[in-house]
Write a protein that holds these residues in place. Structure first.
Motif, short mmCIF file in Angstrom:
data_model
loop_
_atom_site.label_atom_id
_atom_site.label_comp_id
_atom_site.label_asym_id
_atom_site.label_seq_id
_atom_site.Cartn_x
_atom_site.Cartn_y
_atom_site.Cartn_z
N ALA A 27 -16.05 -57.19 -35.81
CA ALA A 27 -15.51 -55.72 -35.71
C ALA A 27 -16.59 -54.85 -36.71
O ALA A 27 -17.22 -55.56 -37.45
CB ALA A 27 -14.10 -55.55 -36.71
N ILE A 28 -16.74 -53.66 -36.31
CA ILE A 28 -17.76 -52.89 -36.94
C ILE A 28 -17.27 -51.42 -37.39
O ILE A 28 -16.31 -51.21 -36.57
CB ILE A 28 -19.00 -53.10 -36.07
N ALA A 46 -17.44 -57.50 -39.72
CA ALA A 46 -16.35 -58.47 -39.88
C ALA A 46 -16.82 -59.55 -38.64
O ALA A 46 -16.79 -59.00 -37.62
CB ALA A 46 -15.13 -58.11 -40.11
N ILE A 47 -16.88 -60.94 -39.18
CA ILE A 47 -16.88 -61.81 -37.94
C ILE A 47 -15.67 -62.61 -38.14
O ILE A 47 -15.07 -62.90 -39.13
CB ILE A 47 -18.07 -62.75 -38.29
N ALA A 173 -9.56 -54.09 -41.26
CA ALA A 173 -8.49 -53.88 -40.66
C ALA A 173 -8.63 -53.93 -38.98
O ALA A 173 -7.71 -54.21 -38.52
CB ALA A 173 -8.00 -52.49 -41.07
N CYS A 174 -9.46 -53.32 -38.68
CA CYS A 174 -9.80 -53.30 -37.18
C CYS A 174 -9.97 -54.93 -36.72
O CYS A 174 -9.23 -55.01 -35.66
CB CYS A 174 -11.27 -52.66 -36.82
N ALA A 175 -10.62 -55.81 -37.42
CA ALA A 175 -10.60 -57.25 -36.96
C ALA A 175 -9.09 -57.73 -36.95
O ALA A 175 -8.53 -58.57 -36.07
CB ALA A 175 -11.50 -57.79 -37.88
N LYS A 176 -8.32 -57.29 -38.18
CA LYS A 176 -6.97 -57.82 -38.14
C LYS A 176 -6.15 -57.22 -37.14
O LYS A 176 -5.04 -57.85 -36.54
CB LYS A 176 -6.29 -57.47 -39.47
N ILE A 177 -6.29 -56.16 -36.55
CA ILE A 177 -5.55 -55.62 -35.50
C ILE A 177 -5.86 -56.37 -34.30
O ILE A 177 -4.78 -56.65 -33.44
CB ILE A 177 -6.22 -53.98 -35.05
#
Length: 188
Positions: A27-28, A46-47, A173-177
């Motif tokens: 996620a970026i 995030a990876i 947050a994007c990664a967790k979505i």
């Protein structure tokens, strides 16, 4: 370092599906100094796997010019970045971390991808040929009844902590979505 961290983390994973091949995603999120897309002043990365964030990084970036119009949004000023590295240096740190990822997620993919492309163009770097997934569109599909699909709204709905407009927090947050979407059997 990141590859070793991922291998170690996956080996120590106590999941019953240890033998399953782990796919990696990224996620970026970019923050820009002004309306110019090449004015990135911060980036979060995030990876993650389908189940958890493995690593998360944050970099302040010195943009090509010192015109800051959006400090009131992200709280980053020229004083914060004047002695930081430029995008081309930061991208050389980030790019190896994107090896073997399936896609990059971004909340409002069009914006973050355009910032990435503009920064690459500005510094004469080849634009990466990586698939992007838009978590705005993903959240519209999975949670259509939300009043809107802004990052803070979706994060609040999913109980995801968020410091809005901080690139690391927005990225996590994007990664967790995406992880929540995987939990709901979403397939890319």
């Amino acid at each position: 370092k990141l590859t070793n961290l991922i291998i170690k983390k996956l080996k120590n994973n106590d999941d019953k599906d240890k033998n399953e091949i782990k796919e990696l995603y990224a996620a970026i999120d970019f923050e820009t100094a002004n309306k110019d897309r090449n004015s990135a002043c911060a980036v979060g990365l995030a990876i993650f796997t389908k189940k958890e964030i493995i690593s998360s990084d944050y970099y302040l970036i010195k943009p090509p010019i010192n015109n800051f119009e959006f400090t009131h949004i992200h709280k980053i000023s020229w004083e914060d970045v004047r002695n930081k590295k430029t995008f081309n240096y930061i991208w050389n740190i980030i790019l190896p971390k994107l090896n073997n990822i399936k896609f990059i997620a971004a909340h409002n993919r069009a914006f973050d991808r355009s910032v990435l492309n503009a920064c690459c163009d500005h510094y004469g770097i080849n634009n990466p040929k990586i698939n992007f997934v838009c978590t705005v569109n993903l959240s519209r599909k999975l949670w259509p009844d939300l009043r809107n699909h802004k990052l803070n709204t979706v994060s609040n709905f999913l109980n995801i902590p968020l410091i809005h407009h901080h690139a690391k927090s927005d990225t996590e947050a994007c990664a967790k979505i995406v992880i929540k979407a995987f939990e709901e059997n979403w397939r890319n």
